[in-house]
Write a protein that holds these residues in place. Structure first.
Motif, short mmCIF file in Angstrom:
data_model
loop_
_atom_site.label_atom_id
_atom_site.label_comp_id
_atom_site.label_asym_id
_atom_site.label_seq_id
_atom_site.Cartn_x
_atom_site.Cartn_y
_atom_site.Cartn_z
N VAL A 14 0.83 -1.10 0.13
CA VAL A 14 -0.08 0.07 0.16
C VAL A 14 0.77 1.32 0.03
O VAL A 14 0.56 2.28 -0.73
CB VAL A 14 -0.91 -0.12 1.18
N ARG A 15 1.91 1.28 0.60
CA ARG A 15 2.86 2.45 1.11
C ARG A 15 3.69 2.49 -0.48
O ARG A 15 4.47 3.43 -0.46
CB ARG A 15 3.70 2.24 2.02
N GLY A 16 3.92 1.41 -1.31
CA GLY A 16 5.01 1.39 -2.37
C GLY A 16 6.22 1.06 -1.82
O GLY A 16 7.36 1.75 -2.55
N GLU A 17 6.43 0.37 -0.84
CA GLU A 17 7.90 0.31 -0.11
C GLU A 17 8.22 -1.35 -0.26
O GLU A 17 7.17 -1.99 -0.41
CB GLU A 17 7.72 0.77 1.24
N THR A 18 9.36 -1.21 -0.05
CA THR A 18 10.04 -2.79 -0.09
C THR A 18 10.90 -3.16 0.80
O THR A 18 11.15 -2.42 1.85
CB THR A 18 10.92 -2.75 -1.57
N LEU A 19 11.11 -4.48 1.07
CA LEU A 19 11.65 -5.01 2.29
C LEU A 19 12.57 -6.26 1.81
O LEU A 19 12.68 -6.91 0.72
CB LEU A 19 10.54 -5.81 3.11
N ALA A 20 13.91 -6.05 2.70
CA ALA A 20 14.88 -6.95 2.22
C ALA A 20 15.15 -7.52 3.79
O ALA A 20 14.88 -6.95 4.73
CB ALA A 20 16.04 -6.33 1.88
N VAL A 21 15.78 -8.99 3.71
CA VAL A 21 16.05 -9.46 4.90
C VAL A 21 17.36 -10.09 5.17
O VAL A 21 17.76 -10.53 3.89
CB VAL A 21 14.94 -10.71 4.92
N ALA A 22 17.96 -9.95 6.05
CA ALA A 22 19.24 -10.52 6.38
C ALA A 22 19.09 -11.42 7.84
O ALA A 22 18.73 -11.33 8.66
CB ALA A 22 20.31 -9.59 6.80
N GLU A 23 19.44 -13.00 7.44
CA GLU A 23 19.29 -13.74 8.47
C GLU A 23 20.41 -14.52 8.72
O GLU A 23 21.22 -14.92 7.90
CB GLU A 23 18.11 -14.80 7.80
N SER A 24 20.54 -14.93 10.04
CA SER A 24 21.73 -15.89 10.56
C SER A 24 21.16 -17.07 11.17
O SER A 24 20.85 -17.93 10.54
CB SER A 24 22.57 -15.01 11.45
N VAL A 59 29.54 -9.68 2.66
CA VAL A 59 28.23 -9.26 2.04
C VAL A 59 27.49 -8.22 2.48
O VAL A 59 26.81 -7.27 1.91
CB VAL A 59 27.55 -10.58 1.82
N LEU A 60 27.18 -8.39 3.91
CA LEU A 60 26.07 -7.16 4.37
C LEU A 60 26.84 -6.14 4.89
O LEU A 60 26.23 -5.15 5.28
CB LEU A 60 25.49 -7.87 5.69
N GLY A 61 28.30 -6.06 5.13
CA GLY A 61 28.94 -4.87 5.42
C GLY A 61 29.04 -4.79 7.02
O GLY A 61 29.16 -3.44 7.18
N VAL A 62 28.60 -5.69 7.63
CA VAL A 62 28.96 -5.46 9.19
C VAL A 62 30.56 -5.03 9.34
O VAL A 62 31.25 -6.13 8.88
CB VAL A 62 28.55 -6.86 10.09
N ALA A 85 21.22 -5.43 4.52
CA ALA A 85 20.23 -5.93 3.54
C ALA A 85 19.47 -5.05 2.81
O ALA A 85 19.49 -5.01 1.61
CB ALA A 85 19.35 -6.70 4.24
N ARG A 86 19.17 -4.00 3.64
CA ARG A 86 18.56 -2.56 2.83
C ARG A 86 19.49 -2.06 1.65
O ARG A 86 19.05 -2.16 0.48
CB ARG A 86 18.34 -1.67 3.70
N VAL A 88 22.33 -3.46 0.44
CA VAL A 88 22.61 -4.61 -0.88
C VAL A 88 21.50 -5.02 -1.78
O VAL A 88 21.85 -5.20 -2.99
CB VAL A 88 23.12 -6.02 -0.04
N LEU A 89 20.44 -5.18 -1.20
CA LEU A 89 19.10 -5.54 -1.97
C LEU A 89 18.30 -4.35 -2.41
O LEU A 89 17.28 -4.65 -3.04
CB LEU A 89 18.38 -6.37 -1.17
N GLY A 90 18.61 -2.87 -2.20
CA GLY A 90 18.12 -1.83 -2.52
C GLY A 90 16.59 -1.84 -2.20
O GLY A 90 15.64 -1.69 -3.07
N ALA A 91 16.13 -2.08 -0.76
CA ALA A 91 15.01 -2.03 -0.27
C ALA A 91 14.93 -0.86 0.69
O ALA A 91 15.73 -0.04 1.18
CB ALA A 91 14.56 -3.30 0.48
N ASP A 92 13.42 -0.37 0.88
CA ASP A 92 13.27 0.66 1.79
C ASP A 92 13.53 0.20 3.26
O ASP A 92 13.78 1.04 4.13
CB ASP A 92 11.83 1.17 1.48
N TRP A 93 13.23 -0.93 3.60
CA TRP A 93 13.39 -1.45 4.86
C TRP A 93 14.21 -2.74 4.78
O TRP A 93 14.08 -3.52 3.93
CB TRP A 93 11.85 -1.95 5.22
N GLY A 94 14.88 -3.04 6.10
CA GLY A 94 15.49 -4.17 6.14
C GLY A 94 15.14 -4.71 7.42
O GLY A 94 15.18 -4.01 8.39
#
Length: 181
Positions: A14-24, A59-62, A85-86, A88-94
């Motif tokens: 609805v907001r036109g925003e995107t999400l990326a995930v980083a998991e361990s 990869v994630l820049g930690v 994650a935001r 690297v994957l070009g998202a609004d939210w991580g």
């Protein structure tokens, strides 16, 4: 598929925003939960499962010094994973998960120590910190239960941030429409 994942994706769409995930420790379970929602591709960009510490760095820049000094199970690591994650994957939210599911302690942290984080495009509700929030969890149960509760917790944290931000925006609009009162 959880209703939380569906609601997160609905709000993001609805907001036109995107999400990326980083998991361990969750090893792809967050991404799987999101991908199970029909139409997820409208908002879900993808995920990085950085189980190995060097992937968190490369990869994630930690920050390498942070990882060397504190290990991968740390609130700042979780925050940097979400931000990475935001980026690297070009998202609004991580969002990210890092912790110890067991059976053995890791980086001096007991089993059940988990950090989940959200990194967003705006200040988050009540935080005073631009963009993000980290929550420390102390979970009990089996390895599977700890991992599943971590998935639920990170999605609930993101939902809380999205709803809180929406509420702040609605208040601002209401104030503006009523002449500043």
């Amino acid at each position: 598929m959880t209703s939380t994942a569906a609601e997160v994706l609905r709000l993001l769409t609805v907001r036109g925003e995107t999400l990326a995930v980083a998991e361990s420790l969750t090893g792809g379970l967050v991404a799987a939960d999101l991908a199970a929602v029909p139409g997820a591709s409208k908002a879900f960009r993808g995920s990085v499962t950085a189980y190995a510490t060097d992937l968190k760095r490369d990869v994630l820049g930690v920050d390498a010094t942070l990882l060397d000094q504190r290990g991968a199970v740390d609130p700042q690591v979780a925050a940097q994973m979400a931000a990475g994650a935001r980026k690297v994957l070009g998202a609004d939210w991580g969002i990210s998960t890092t912790g110890v599911a067991g059976p053995e302690p890791q980086d001096g942290q007991p089993v059940g120590t988990v950090f989940v984080a959200v990194d967003g495009p705006h200040g988050t509700s009540g935080e005073g910190v631009l963009g993000g929030k980290v929550v420390a969890l102390r979970l009990n149960g089996s390895r599977t239960e700890i991992r599943m509760e971590s998935v639920r917790s990170v999605l609930a944290l993101l939902l809380e941030q999205l709803v809180g931000e929406l509420t702040e925006n609605e208040r601002a609009q209401d104030t503006e429409q009523n002449g500043g009162f």
